[in-house]
Design a protein around this motif. Structure first.
Motif, PDB file in Angstrom:
ATOM      1  N   TRP A 279      20.257  49.513   5.128  1.00 46.37           N
ATOM      2  CA  TRP A 279      20.257  48.756   6.492  1.00 46.37           C
ATOM      3  C   TRP A 279      21.615  47.834   6.316  1.00 46.37           C
ATOM      4  CZ3 TRP A 279      19.992  43.911   7.355  1.00 46.37           C
ATOM      5  CH2 TRP A 279      19.191  43.854   9.239  1.00 46.37           C
ATOM      6  N   GLY A 280      22.295  47.256   5.299  1.00 48.91           N
ATOM      7  CA  GLY A 280      23.295  46.465   5.348  1.00 48.91           C
ATOM      8  C   GLY A 280      24.361  47.328   6.196  1.00 48.91           C
ATOM      9  N   ASN A 281      24.248  48.420   4.860  1.00 48.91           N
ATOM     10  CA  ASN A 281      26.077  48.983   5.301  1.00 48.91           C
ATOM     11  C   ASN A 281      25.951  49.704   6.575  1.00 48.91           C
ATOM     12  OD1 ASN A 281      27.734  48.482   2.811  1.00 48.91           O
ATOM     13  ND2 ASN A 281      26.941  50.161   2.411  1.00 48.91           N
ATOM     14  N   SER A 282      24.641  49.834   7.605  1.00 55.04           N
ATOM     15  CA  SER A 282      24.531  50.445   8.861  1.00 55.04           C
ATOM     16  C   SER A 282      24.809  49.473   9.854  1.00 55.04           C
ATOM     17  CB  SER A 282      22.948  50.711   8.671  1.00 55.04           C
ATOM     18  OG  SER A 282      22.457  49.892   9.061  1.00 55.04           O
ATOM     19  N   ARG A 283      25.095  48.586   9.732  1.00 49.21           N
ATOM     20  CA  ARG A 283      25.560  47.091  10.090  1.00 49.21           C
ATOM     21  C   ARG A 283      26.923  47.137  10.538  1.00 49.21           C
ATOM     22  NH1 ARG A 283      20.752  48.744  10.745  1.00 49.21           N
ATOM     23  NH2 ARG A 283      19.025  46.995  12.290  1.00 49.21           N
ATOM     24  N   LEU A 284      27.630  47.986   9.261  1.00 47.84           N
ATOM     25  CA  LEU A 284      29.062  47.886   9.831  1.00 47.84           C
ATOM     26  C   LEU A 284      29.955  48.946   9.730  1.00 47.84           C
ATOM     27  CD1 LEU A 284      29.144  46.024   5.494  1.00 47.84           C
ATOM     28  CD2 LEU A 284      29.202  44.928   7.544  1.00 47.84           C
ATOM     29  N   ALA A 285      30.928  49.070  10.157  1.00 43.16           N
ATOM     30  CA  ALA A 285      31.916  49.719  10.140  1.00 43.16           C
ATOM     31  C   ALA A 285      32.301  50.837   8.802  1.00 43.16           C
ATOM     32  CB  ALA A 285      33.307  49.523  10.349  1.00 43.16           C
ATOM     33  N   PRO A 286      32.355  51.957   8.555  1.00 40.83           N
ATOM     34  CA  PRO A 286      32.288  52.513   7.427  1.00 40.83           C
ATOM     35  C   PRO A 286      34.041  51.654   5.989  1.00 40.83           C
ATOM     36  CG  PRO A 286      32.140  54.120   9.406  1.00 40.83           C
ATOM     37  CD  PRO A 286      32.528  52.971   9.897  1.00 40.83           C
ATOM     38  N   GLU A 287      34.740  51.723   7.442  1.00 36.27           N
ATOM     39  CA  GLU A 287      35.958  50.835   6.188  1.00 36.27           C
ATOM     40  C   GLU A 287      36.278  49.167   6.122  1.00 36.27           C
ATOM     41  OE1 GLU A 287      37.099  50.019  10.908  1.00 36.27           O
ATOM     42  OE2 GLU A 287      35.959  52.074   9.629  1.00 36.27           O
ATOM     43  N   GLU A 288      34.489  49.718   6.813  1.00 37.33           N
ATOM     44  CA  GLU A 288      34.123  47.364   6.223  1.00 37.33           C
ATOM     45  C   GLU A 288      32.888  48.067   4.868  1.00 37.33           C
ATOM     46  OE1 GLU A 288      32.781  46.291   9.449  1.00 37.33           O
ATOM     47  OE2 GLU A 288      34.436  44.899  10.221  1.00 37.33           O
ATOM     48  N   ARG A 289      32.245  48.703   4.333  1.00 34.68           N
ATOM     49  CA  ARG A 289      31.440  48.723   3.566  1.00 34.68           C
ATOM     50  C   ARG A 289      32.101  48.450   1.523  1.00 34.68           C
ATOM     51  NH1 ARG A 289      28.540  54.093   6.227  1.00 34.68           N
ATOM     52  NH2 ARG A 289      28.178  52.383   8.121  1.00 34.68           N
TER      53      ARG A 289
ATOM     54  N   VAL B 252      25.905  59.769   1.054  1.00 38.38           N
ATOM     55  CA  VAL B 252      24.562  59.754   1.227  1.00 38.38           C
ATOM     56  C   VAL B 252      23.718  59.312   2.149  1.00 38.38           C
ATOM     57  CG1 VAL B 252      24.150  61.010  -0.474  1.00 38.38           C
ATOM     58  CG2 VAL B 252      23.761  59.109  -0.484  1.00 38.38           C
ATOM     59  N   ASP B 253      23.043  59.319   3.583  1.00 40.77           N
ATOM     60  CA  ASP B 253      22.668  57.982   4.358  1.00 40.77           C
ATOM     61  C   ASP B 253      21.074  58.450   3.676  1.00 40.77           C
ATOM     62  OD1 ASP B 253      21.491  56.452   6.544  1.00 40.77           O
ATOM     63  OD2 ASP B 253      21.963  58.092   8.306  1.00 40.77           O
ATOM     64  N   PRO B 254      20.666  57.493   2.789  1.00 39.87           N
ATOM     65  CA  PRO B 254      19.176  57.488   3.053  1.00 39.87           C
ATOM     66  C   PRO B 254      18.013  56.493   3.518  1.00 39.87           C
ATOM     67  CG  PRO B 254      20.150  55.723   1.665  1.00 39.87           C
ATOM     68  CD  PRO B 254      20.969  56.775   2.661  1.00 39.87           C
ATOM     69  N   VAL B 255      16.722  57.303   4.155  1.00 40.59           N
ATOM     70  CA  VAL B 255      16.024  57.229   5.043  1.00 40.59           C
ATOM     71  C   VAL B 255      14.499  56.852   4.656  1.00 40.59           C
ATOM     72  CG1 VAL B 255      16.950  57.790   6.938  1.00 40.59           C
ATOM     73  CG2 VAL B 255      15.346  59.357   5.223  1.00 40.59           C
ATOM     74  N   VAL B 256      13.517  55.942   4.869  1.00 40.80           N
ATOM     75  CA  VAL B 256      12.262  56.161   4.636  1.00 40.80           C
ATOM     76  C   VAL B 256      11.489  56.578   5.368  1.00 40.80           C
ATOM     77  CG1 VAL B 256       9.905  54.690   3.976  1.00 40.80           C
ATOM     78  CG2 VAL B 256      12.902  54.073   3.777  1.00 40.80           C
ATOM     79  N   VAL B 257      10.501  58.422   4.064  1.00 41.54           N
ATOM     80  CA  VAL B 257       9.854  59.197   4.711  1.00 41.54           C
ATOM     81  C   VAL B 257       8.672  59.135   4.583  1.00 41.54           C
ATOM     82  CG1 VAL B 257      11.710  60.452   5.046  1.00 41.54           C
ATOM     83  CG2 VAL B 257      10.422  60.596   3.144  1.00 41.54           C
ATOM     84  N   ASP B 258       7.382  59.570   5.420  1.00 43.52           N
ATOM     85  CA  ASP B 258       6.509  59.775   4.902  1.00 43.52           C
ATOM     86  C   ASP B 258       6.295  61.314   3.776  1.00 43.52           C
ATOM     87  OD1 ASP B 258       3.271  60.266   4.588  1.00 43.52           O
ATOM     88  OD2 ASP B 258       3.255  62.039   5.331  1.00 43.52           O
ATOM     89  N   ALA B 259       5.403  60.573   2.113  1.00 36.19           N
ATOM     90  CA  ALA B 259       5.282  61.935   1.438  1.00 36.19           C
ATOM     91  C   ALA B 259       5.239  63.152   1.644  1.00 36.19           C
ATOM     92  CB  ALA B 259       5.454  61.257   0.157  1.00 36.19           C
ATOM     93  N   GLY B 260       3.915  62.912   3.022  1.00 34.63           N
ATOM     94  CA  GLY B 260       3.195  63.450   2.976  1.00 34.63           C
ATOM     95  C   GLY B 260       3.885  64.976   3.652  1.00 34.63           C
ATOM     96  N   THR B 261       3.928  64.070   5.075  1.00 34.87           N
ATOM     97  CA  THR B 261       4.597  65.221   6.132  1.00 34.87           C
ATOM     98  C   THR B 261       5.699  65.335   5.436  1.00 34.87           C
ATOM     99  OG1 THR B 261       4.775  63.442   7.553  1.00 34.87           O
ATOM    100  CG2 THR B 261       2.650  64.337   7.080  1.00 34.87           C
ATOM    101  N   GLY B 262       6.843  64.374   5.242  1.00 34.93           N
ATOM    102  CA  GLY B 262       8.859  64.310   5.746  1.00 34.93           C
ATOM    103  C   GLY B 262       9.360  63.265   6.841  1.00 34.93           C
ATOM    104  N   ARG B 263       8.324  62.678   7.198  1.00 36.16           N
ATOM    105  CA  ARG B 263       8.955  62.416   8.701  1.00 36.16           C
ATOM    106  C   ARG B 263       9.126  60.807   8.668  1.00 36.16           C
ATOM    107  NH1 ARG B 263       3.378  62.337  12.055  1.00 36.16           N
ATOM    108  NH2 ARG B 263       4.635  60.902  13.794  1.00 36.16           N
ATOM    109  N   ARG B 264      10.294  60.706   8.986  1.00 35.71           N
ATOM    110  CA  ARG B 264      10.573  59.335   8.937  1.00 35.71           C
ATOM    111  C   ARG B 264       9.803  57.949   9.258  1.00 35.71           C
ATOM    112  NH1 ARG B 264      17.224  59.684   9.906  1.00 35.71           N
ATOM    113  NH2 ARG B 264      16.843  57.600   9.964  1.00 35.71           N
ATOM    114  N   LEU B 265       9.748  57.031   8.753  1.00 36.36           N
ATOM    115  CA  LEU B 265       8.746  55.955   8.876  1.00 36.36           C
ATOM    116  C   LEU B 265       9.906  54.495   9.503  1.00 36.36           C
ATOM    117  CD1 LEU B 265       7.653  55.764   5.631  1.00 36.36           C
ATOM    118  CD2 LEU B 265       6.135  57.011   7.272  1.00 36.36           C
ATOM    119  N   ASP B 266      10.937  55.620  10.677  1.00 32.88           N
ATOM    120  CA  ASP B 266      11.586  53.996  11.455  1.00 32.88           C
ATOM    121  C   ASP B 266      11.398  54.387  12.530  1.00 32.88           C
ATOM    122  OD1 ASP B 266      12.861  56.548  12.044  1.00 32.88           O
ATOM    123  OD2 ASP B 266      14.640  56.340  12.146  1.00 32.88           O
TER     124      ASP B 266
END
Length: 164
Positions: A100-110, A123-137
Motif C-alpha cells: 500500500w505504501g509503495n503504491s503511493r510512490l513512483a517506481p523510482e522512489e521505492r 510482484v504486486d500483492p493483493v488481498v483476496v478471498d481464499a474461497g473465490t479468489g476475488r479481490r477484497l478491495d
C-alpha cells in the motif's frame, strides 16, 4: 482513567489486533524478523531503536506469542528472538502494508520492493478471498456483519448502520 475502554477489551478483532501490533516499532521489528534478524543487537543496529524501547517491544512480542525467546549461547546466556507460527502468520499483513505504501510512490522512489524469489520479478500483492479468489478491495462487494460470537451491541451496530 475510570470508564476508559482499553483496545484489548473491545470486541472488534481490528482493535485487538492493533493492540498487539499497532505500535510502529512492533511492525518494524517483525519486518526485520522476516528478513532473518534474530538477535537484540541486530534489531537495535538496523532500526536505531533505544535499548529500553526494543526490550519493551520484544517482551510484548514474546508475551503475545509472535516471537519466541530462545537461548543461543551460555556463559553468559544470550537469547535470540525467533518467529513463532503465529508470528509468521502476520507476514501477509506486513506485505500488504508495504505494498500500500509503495503504491503511493513512483517506481523510482521505492526503496524496497517485493519480488518473486525465483525469478526476481517484482510482484504486486493483493488481498483476496481464499474461497473465490476475488479481490477484497471492493468495499461494495465485501462488507462486515455481526459474527456468531457478537454481543448485542455488535449486532445492533450492523442492524442500525447496515453492513459496513
Amino acid at each position: 482513567m475510570a470508564g476508559r475502554i482499553r483496545l484489548e477489551d473491545r470486541e472488534c478483532p481490528l482493535s485487538t489486533t492493533v493492540g498487539h501490533v499497532g505500535e510502529w516499532w512492533t511492525l518494524l521489528i517483525l519486518h526485520d524478523a522476516f528478513d532473518g534478524y534474530t538477535r537484540f543487537d541486530q534489531f537495535q543496529e538496523n532500526l536505531g531503536i533505544s535499548s529500553s524501547m526494543l526490550t519493551t517491544r520484544l517482551k510484548s512480542l514474546v508475551a503475545d506469542g509472535l516471537l519466541e525467546r530462545c537461548p543461543y549461547q551460555d556463559n553468559p546466556t544470550r537469547y535470540e528472538y525467533v518467529l513463532t507460527e503465529l508470528g509468521r502468520s502476520i507476514r501477509p499483513v506486513i506485505v500488504a502494508l508495504a505494498a500500500w505504501g509503495n503504491s503511493r510512490l513512483a517506481p523510482e522512489e521505492r526503496s524496497m520492493i517485493l519480488v518473486d524469489a525465483k525469478t526476481g520479478e517484482e510482484v504486486d500483492p493483493v488481498v483476496v478471498d481464499a474461497g473465490t479468489g476475488r479481490r477484497l478491495d471492493d468495499s461494495e462487494a465485501f462488507v462486515y456483519t455481526a459474527g456468531p460470537a457478537a454481543s448485542d451491541a455488535m449486532r445492533a451496530r450492523y442492524v442500525e448502520a447496515g453492513p459496513m
